[in-house]
Enzyme design. Structure first.
Site, PDB file in Angstrom:
ATOM      1  N   LYS A  64      25.272 -36.815  -7.535  1.00 12.97           N
ATOM      2  CA  LYS A  64      25.523 -36.716  -6.091  1.00 12.97           C
ATOM      3  C   LYS A  64      25.415 -38.095  -5.454  1.00 12.97           C
ATOM      4  O   LYS A  64      24.488 -38.851  -5.751  1.00 12.97           O
ATOM      5  CB  LYS A  64      24.489 -35.771  -5.454  1.00 12.97           C
ATOM      6  CG  LYS A  64      24.622 -35.643  -3.930  1.00 12.97           C
ATOM      7  CD  LYS A  64      23.491 -34.791  -3.362  1.00 12.97           C
ATOM      8  CE  LYS A  64      23.596 -34.682  -1.842  1.00 12.97           C
ATOM      9  NZ  LYS A  64      22.476 -33.894  -1.269  1.00 12.97           N
ATOM     10  N   ASP A 119      14.045 -28.971   5.943  1.00 15.29           N
ATOM     11  CA  ASP A 119      15.510 -28.871   5.853  1.00 15.29           C
ATOM     12  C   ASP A 119      16.013 -28.689   4.424  1.00 15.29           C
ATOM     13  O   ASP A 119      17.200 -28.854   4.160  1.00 15.29           O
ATOM     14  CB  ASP A 119      16.182 -30.099   6.484  1.00 15.29           C
ATOM     15  CG  ASP A 119      17.529 -29.738   7.112  1.00 15.29           C
ATOM     16  OD1 ASP A 119      17.699 -28.571   7.505  1.00 15.29           O
ATOM     17  OD2 ASP A 119      18.407 -30.608   7.183  1.00 15.29           O
TER      18      ASP A 119
END
Length: 403
Positions: free
Chosen positions: A143, A271
């Site tokens: 990523k 989050d």
């Protein structure tokens, strides 16, 4: 003709002959220069670390260390590798140590990331615009992250490593394996290598990104039009879906999840999401997943899914799913580190783990919390809340959807 003249003539002829040398460097077959450089960096790092004795105890300086290489005017494999590039790997000894704790050898890691093309995949449903890639055998996900993410990772790396040591790698946190900064064509990009949550063998038919929030937590129409969309909390509720793994498996899973969430909360991280992938066993296994893997590599990939009693390189008996009843159709099957079989009438496998753990509750998130509270009201389940509130709401939601 004298012997001296003959010798001079012979030497002159030898000088005119072309000496051909075989290039012994490894060729990295990649679709783009960035990935070719990444594969080069993985290969260089693993080979360099072969000559380094791993210390019994990592020191503070190991968490600040890096390996940096600059290549100029190289002429090898110019169709793929650029002439100029730079590779920087962060904390190589730390990540090597963690790979060992995750039961990943350097040989296996190198093979997965350099023996075939690292391909781009479409799995970004958020606002980060991150790029994702998968190793050819689908074991690892790469990523792209920001420099702020790298800084955030550095800030928690010592605690993260300690957590991995204490849990013996038996965690639902992302299995972070390497971090690189690559400079290609004068552009910098940061890449994070992680273990794939999903199986290398079974097709994922539905996937969800769960935060335990209801505000702005539905997939967009554009996302739903994708071949493999990532759905969200409200979509799961509207689908009427529950994760049916049985009482005992739920107890074990929630205990592990709670321990990991408490760890994140202690670092003021929020989050994060629970990634859920659902495989419908009544549907055919996607044969295309292994189409690029040789018979040898298929066998090696399947070893990730063997039973706890079998000695495999990339599995740990504590990390595998809980046993199913002997008469269960799934009793002879296991589904890797993150897979749990359903206990309901429908034959499904659920792959579940935490993702996106680099968001610290700092000034930016505090401001977002105030703004969303004003917009939606204090009683609404907005995603941007204090870490302890986020953790409680997250665990409560997961507890409700698992049966």
């Amino acid at each position: 003709m004298s012997s001296g003249e003959s010798s001079n003539k012979k030497n002159k002829n030898n000088k005119n002959k072309l000496s051909i040398k075989i290039q012994k460097k490894k060729v990295f077959r990649a679709t783009e220069p960035l990935i070719a450089v990444f594969m080069w960096g993985i290969n260089y790092s693993c080979n360099e670390l072969k000559h380094v004795n791993m210390p019994e105890l990592l020191m503070p300086d190991d968490f600040k260390a890096y390996m940096k290489v600059k290549i100029d005017n190289q002429h090898f494999n110019k169709n793929t590798l650029p002439s100029h590039y730079k590779v920087k790997e962060y904390c190589p000894l730390v990540f090597k140590n963690m790979r060992e704790r995750f039961n990943i050898s350097d040989e296996s890691y190198l093979k997965s990331l350099t023996n075939g093309d690292v391909e781009p995949i479409d799995c970004s449903s958020g606002k980060s615009n991150a790029r994702f890639y998968a190793s050819y055998d689908k074991r690892y996900i790469i990523k792209s992250i920001t420099s702020e993410d790298v800084e955030g990772l550095h800030n928690i790396l010592t605690d993260y490593h300690k957590h991995i040591v204490e849990t013996k790698g038996n965690t639902l946190l992302p299995h972070l394996l390497s971090v690189f900064r690559l400079t290609v064509e004068d552009k910098e990009i940061y890449l994070l290598v992680m273990r794939n949550v999903f199986s290398t063998k079974y097709k994922i038919h539905i996937k969800y990104d769960i935060k335990g929030s209801s505000v702005d937590r539905a997939a967009s129409l554009k996302e739903k039009e994708k071949d493999s969309p990532t759905l969200k909390d409200n979509d799961l509720i509207n689908d009427g879906r529950y994760i049916k793994i049985g009482t005992e498996a739920k107890k074990i899973f929630l205990a592990k999840l709670t321990r990991d969430v408490d760890f994140l909360c202690s670092l003021k991280i929020m989050d994060y999401s629970l990634l859920i992938g659902v495989t419908d066993l009544d549907k055919s296994i996607d044969s295309t997943l292994d189409s690029k893997v040789s018979e040898e590599n298929k066998l090696e990939s399947d070893q990730d899914n063997l039973s706890p009693t079998e000695d495999t390189e990339d599995t740990d008996d504590d990390q595998l799913n809980v046993p199913t009843p002997p008469d269960s159709p799934s009793s002879k099957l296991t589904y890797g580190l993150f897979g749990l079989p359903s206990q309901g009438p429908k034959k499904e496998v659920y792959f579940m783990a935490l993702i996106d753990i680099l968001t610290h509750y700092g000034l930016k998130k505090r401001s977002a919390n105030v703004a969303k509270t004003v917009k939606y009201g204090a009683d609404q389940e907005i995603s941007t809340v204090k870490p302890d509130q986020y953790a409680k709401r997250f665990l409560d939601f997961v507890n409700k959807i698992i049966q």
